[in-house]
Design a protein around this motif. Structure first.
Motif, PDB file in Angstrom:
ATOM      1  N   UNK A 289     -11.679  -6.654 -13.399  1.00 10.38           N
ATOM      2  CA  UNK A 289     -12.682  -7.306 -12.554  1.00 10.38           C
ATOM      3  C   UNK A 289     -13.213  -6.351 -11.500  1.00 10.38           C
ATOM      4  N   UNK A 290     -12.311  -5.690 -10.790  1.00 18.04           N
ATOM      5  CA  UNK A 290     -12.728  -4.812  -9.707  1.00 18.04           C
ATOM      6  C   UNK A 290     -13.589  -3.664 -10.232  1.00 18.04           C
ATOM      7  N   UNK A 291     -13.207  -3.126 -11.378  1.00 19.33           N
ATOM      8  CA  UNK A 291     -13.989  -2.045 -11.967  1.00 19.33           C
ATOM      9  C   UNK A 291     -15.356  -2.546 -12.416  1.00 19.33           C
ATOM     10  N   UNK A 292     -15.395  -3.756 -12.948  1.00 17.13           N
ATOM     11  CA  UNK A 292     -16.648  -4.315 -13.444  1.00 17.13           C
ATOM     12  C   UNK A 292     -17.643  -4.546 -12.316  1.00 17.13           C
ATOM     13  N   UNK A 293     -17.140  -4.964 -11.179  1.00 19.57           N
ATOM     14  CA  UNK A 293     -18.024  -5.218 -10.039  1.00 19.57           C
ATOM     15  C   UNK A 293     -18.734  -3.939  -9.605  1.00 19.57           C
ATOM     16  N   UNK A 294     -17.988  -2.860  -9.491  1.00 19.31           N
ATOM     17  CA  UNK A 294     -18.591  -1.618  -9.008  1.00 19.31           C
ATOM     18  C   UNK A 294     -19.395  -0.888 -10.082  1.00 19.31           C
ATOM     19  N   UNK A 295     -19.007  -1.025 -11.351  1.00 15.61           N
ATOM     20  CA  UNK A 295     -19.677  -0.262 -12.411  1.00 15.61           C
ATOM     21  C   UNK A 295     -21.067  -0.791 -12.722  1.00 15.61           C
ATOM     22  N   UNK A 296     -21.386  -2.016 -12.280  1.00 12.22           N
ATOM     23  CA  UNK A 296     -22.702  -2.566 -12.584  1.00 12.22           C
ATOM     24  C   UNK A 296     -23.787  -2.037 -11.638  1.00 12.22           C
ATOM     25  N   UNK A 297     -23.392  -1.225 -10.666  1.00 16.75           N
ATOM     26  CA  UNK A 297     -24.354  -0.650  -9.724  1.00 16.75           C
ATOM     27  C   UNK A 297     -24.495   0.851  -9.956  1.00 16.75           C
ATOM     28  N   UNK A 298     -25.721   1.345  -9.836  1.00 13.94           N
ATOM     29  CA  UNK A 298     -25.951   2.778  -9.983  1.00 13.94           C
ATOM     30  C   UNK A 298     -25.369   3.543  -8.799  1.00 13.94           C
ATOM     31  N   UNK A 299     -25.377   2.928  -7.607  1.00 11.05           N
ATOM     32  CA  UNK A 299     -24.824   3.526  -6.395  1.00 11.05           C
ATOM     33  C   UNK A 299     -23.942   2.484  -5.703  1.00 11.05           C
ATOM     34  N   UNK A 300     -23.013   2.935  -4.839  1.00  4.79           N
ATOM     35  CA  UNK A 300     -22.166   1.963  -4.129  1.00  4.79           C
ATOM     36  C   UNK A 300     -23.007   0.914  -3.425  1.00  4.79           C
ATOM     37  N   UNK A 301     -22.778  -0.375  -3.688  1.00  2.00           N
ATOM     38  CA  UNK A 301     -23.662  -1.424  -3.178  1.00  2.00           C
ATOM     39  C   UNK A 301     -23.372  -1.867  -1.750  1.00  2.00           C
ATOM     40  N   UNK A 302     -22.254  -1.486  -1.186  1.00  2.00           N
ATOM     41  CA  UNK A 302     -21.890  -1.933   0.145  1.00  2.00           C
ATOM     42  C   UNK A 302     -20.876  -3.064   0.089  1.00  2.00           C
ATOM     43  N   UNK A 303     -20.090  -3.172   1.149  1.00  2.00           N
ATOM     44  CA  UNK A 303     -18.989  -4.127   1.190  1.00  2.00           C
ATOM     45  C   UNK A 303     -19.483  -5.570   1.123  1.00  2.00           C
ATOM     46  N   UNK A 304     -20.577  -5.866   1.785  1.00  2.00           N
ATOM     47  CA  UNK A 304     -21.096  -7.230   1.819  1.00  2.00           C
ATOM     48  C   UNK A 304     -21.449  -7.718   0.415  1.00  2.00           C
ATOM     49  N   UNK A 305     -22.135  -6.879  -0.338  1.00  2.00           N
ATOM     50  CA  UNK A 305     -22.550  -7.249  -1.695  1.00  2.00           C
ATOM     51  C   UNK A 305     -21.341  -7.444  -2.595  1.00  2.00           C
ATOM     52  N   UNK A 306     -20.406  -6.518  -2.532  1.00  2.00           N
ATOM     53  CA  UNK A 306     -19.214  -6.599  -3.384  1.00  2.00           C
ATOM     54  C   UNK A 306     -18.382  -7.831  -3.051  1.00  2.00           C
ATOM     55  N   UNK A 307     -18.243  -8.137  -1.764  1.00  2.00           N
ATOM     56  CA  UNK A 307     -17.462  -9.310  -1.363  1.00  2.00           C
ATOM     57  C   UNK A 307     -18.064 -10.590  -1.930  1.00  2.00           C
ATOM     58  N   UNK A 308     -19.375 -10.705  -1.914  1.00  2.00           N
ATOM     59  CA  UNK A 308     -20.025 -11.892  -2.450  1.00  2.00           C
ATOM     60  C   UNK A 308     -19.910 -11.964  -3.969  1.00  2.00           C
TER      61      UNK A 308
END
Length: 202
Positions: free
Chosen positions: A72-91
């Motif tokens: 899950x954690x890897x999937x959340x970050x891998x869907x973005x070309x660049x780090x999306x920020x903590x707020x986006x990831x938390x949501x």
């Protein structure tokens, strides 16, 4: 001299997956080998042979549960070309956690987390600390100024909000109320995502 554990056999992998599916429904605290073996088409003798002991099987099941979390954690970050920020990831993370179909997995996670605190020398040992570190590592990887004390406090606060909300949600099933509270409590990231997710979480 250390020895490398041989790769699991196809049968061991199959039985572990079946036992994992069983544990999502029945939990782990009162796990009994005989009904488990009957439910998955095996025998207590075979399970003990493959996993060494009941504790060995529980450890394997906890490792399997944690692997779902890591995916899950890897999937959340891998869907973005660049780090999306903590707020986006938390949501994104809350959306995944709050989904109705994930209640069995979340209940198993809460059970294992609690057991690891009250029985730290048992098969549950280290589960709670490991999951905390997994989530904080994810938050750190997407957070500006990640090495400051303020950044550390912020990601710890986000984790507390998410996990507190999860406990409330599992206790009440009130998705709308808890989601509104979680989203209100999460801090707003002043650095919005620079990219749009290629895929949504399934």
């Amino acid at each position: 001299m250390t020895t490398t554990k041989p790769a699991p056999s196809a049968r061991e992998t199959e039985l572990l997956e079946l036992a994992y599916a069983y544990s999502l429904t029945h939990g782990l605290a009162d796990l009994s080998l005989r009904p488990l073996a009957t439910a998955i088409g095996s025998s207590p003798r075979v399970l003990l042979f493959l996993f060494g002991s009941k504790d060995g099987l529980i450890r394997a099941l906890l490792t399997r549960a944690r692997s779902d979390e890591l995916v899950l954690l890897q999937k959340i970050t891998s869907q973005y070309a660049e780090p999306p920020g903590l707020d986006v990831v938390a949501r994104e993370l809350w959306t995944w956690l709050a989904a109705e179909e994930r209640r069995p997995l979340m209940k198993l996670w809460v059970e294992a987390y609690g057991r690891s605190l009250v029985a730290p020398d048992g098969p549950w040992s280290d589960f709670a600390r490991s999951t905390v570190e997994d989530w904080l590592d994810l938050f750190k990887s997407v957070q500006p100024g990640k090495d400051t004390k303020a950044a550390q406090a912020r990601r710890t606060g986000v984790l507390a909000v998410l996990r507190g909300g999860l406990l409330d949600l599992l206790a009440t099933g009130d998705t709308a109320r808890v989601t509104a509270a979680v989203l209100r409590a999460l801090p707003v990231d002043n650095s919005p995502a620079k990219s749009t997710p290629a895929d949504r979480l399934s």
